[in-house]
Write a protein that holds these residues in place. Structure first.
Motif, PDB file in Angstrom:
ATOM      1  N   UNK A 124       1.128  12.009   1.849  1.00  0.00           N
ATOM      2  CA  UNK A 124       0.121  11.182   2.590  1.00  0.00           C
ATOM      3  C   UNK A 124       0.503  10.756   3.827  1.00  0.00           C
ATOM      4  N   UNK A 125       1.791  10.190   3.430  1.00  0.00           N
ATOM      5  CA  UNK A 125       2.251   9.609   4.941  1.00  0.00           C
ATOM      6  C   UNK A 125       2.591  10.703   5.981  1.00  0.00           C
TER       7      UNK A 125
ATOM      8  N   UNK B  69       0.922  -1.041   0.161  1.00  0.00           N
ATOM      9  CA  UNK B  69       0.024  -0.039   0.012  1.00  0.00           C
ATOM     10  C   UNK B  69       0.817   1.263   0.126  1.00  0.00           C
ATOM     11  N   UNK B  70       1.886   1.465  -0.933  1.00  0.00           N
ATOM     12  CA  UNK B  70       2.697   2.402  -1.020  1.00  0.00           C
ATOM     13  C   UNK B  70       1.964   3.626  -0.976  1.00  0.00           C
TER      14      UNK B  70
ATOM     15  N   UNK C 206      -0.476   5.215  13.473  1.00  0.00           N
ATOM     16  CA  UNK C 206       0.100   5.116  12.105  1.00  0.00           C
ATOM     17  C   UNK C 206       1.339   5.589  11.854  1.00  0.00           C
ATOM     18  N   UNK C 207       2.455   5.237  12.408  1.00  0.00           N
ATOM     19  CA  UNK C 207       3.691   6.051  12.279  1.00  0.00           C
ATOM     20  C   UNK C 207       4.242   5.758  10.966  1.00  0.00           C
TER      21      UNK C 207
END
Length: 169
Positions: free
Chosen positions: A42-43, A36-37, A51-52
Motif C-alpha cells: 500500500x505504501x 496508521x501503519x 505522500x512520500x
C-alpha cells in the motif's frame, strides 16, 4: 491523633498525585508504533510527492546516536513507518546494528564489530548510554509496529554469511 491522620492523608495524596507521573514514565519508555501503519504494498502503490515513503536512515541521527532506541523512537514519533538497520556480523556470528564496523564515532571506543565477540560488544555503550543493539533486540522491541529496511555491511573480501543469518532472526 489528629497529627497522625493529617500525615497519613498527606502521604496518601502524595502517592495518589505521583501515580499518574510514574505511569506516564512507564508509557513513555514503551516502544512507539508507527501511526496508521500501512502494508509495504500500500505504501509503494500510494507513494507520491504529496505522500512520500519516509525511510529513517539510522533512526534520527541528528539528535540521537545512530541505531539507538531513542533515535528510532524519535523517527517513529516524527512519522516514519520504516526504520533502516545497517547490520554487521560479529566474530561469533551475531548481527549488530551500526552504521560503521568501527565504533569509535558512535561510542568513543575503538572497537571493531567484525573483529569482536558478542561478549566484548555487549560491554560497549552508545554515547547516550544505551548498549550496542543486536538486530534481534530491535525486532524484539518494535515487533510489527514498524517496517524494517536491512542493509548488510561487509568489509572487502567478506562472503554472504550476514545475509545467510538474516532469515534465521
Amino acid at each position: 491523633m489528629l497529627k497522625k491522620k493529617f500525615i497519613a492523608l498527606l502521604l496518601f495524596f502524595t502517592v495518589l498525585l505521583g501515580l499518574p507521573i510514574s505511569l506516564t514514565n512507564v508509557a513513555a519508555a514503551a516502544a512507539p508504533k508507527a501511526k496508521n501503519l500501512t502494508s509495504v504494498t500500500q505504501s509503494v502503490n500510494h507513494a507520491s510527492p504529496e505522500t512520500p515513503i519516509i525511510f529513517s536512515h539510522r533512526g534520527s541521527p541528528y539528535n540521537n546516536p545512530d541505531h539507538s532506541f531513542s533515535g528510532y523512537n524519535r523517527a517513529i514519533k516524527d512519522g516514519t513507518q520504516y526504520i533502516e538497520q545497517d547490520v554487521w556480523l560479529s566474530k561469533d556470528n551475531k548481527l549488530y546494528v551500526s552504521h560503521d564496523d568501527n565504533l569509535k564515532k558512535s561510542t568513543g571506543s575503538n572497537v571493531t564489530i567484525s573483529k569482536s565477540t558478542s561478549a566484548e560488544l555487549d560491554k560497549v555503550k552508545l554515547r547516550n548510554g544505551e548498549k550496542l543493539h543486536q538486530l534481534k533486540d530491535v525486532f524484539n522491541r518494535y515487533g510489527k509496529k514498524v517496517h524494517y529496511i536491512i542493509e548488510t555491511k561487509k568489509n572487502a573480501g567478506d562472503n554472504t554469511d550476514t545475509e545467510k543469518l538474516l532469515p534465521k532472526k
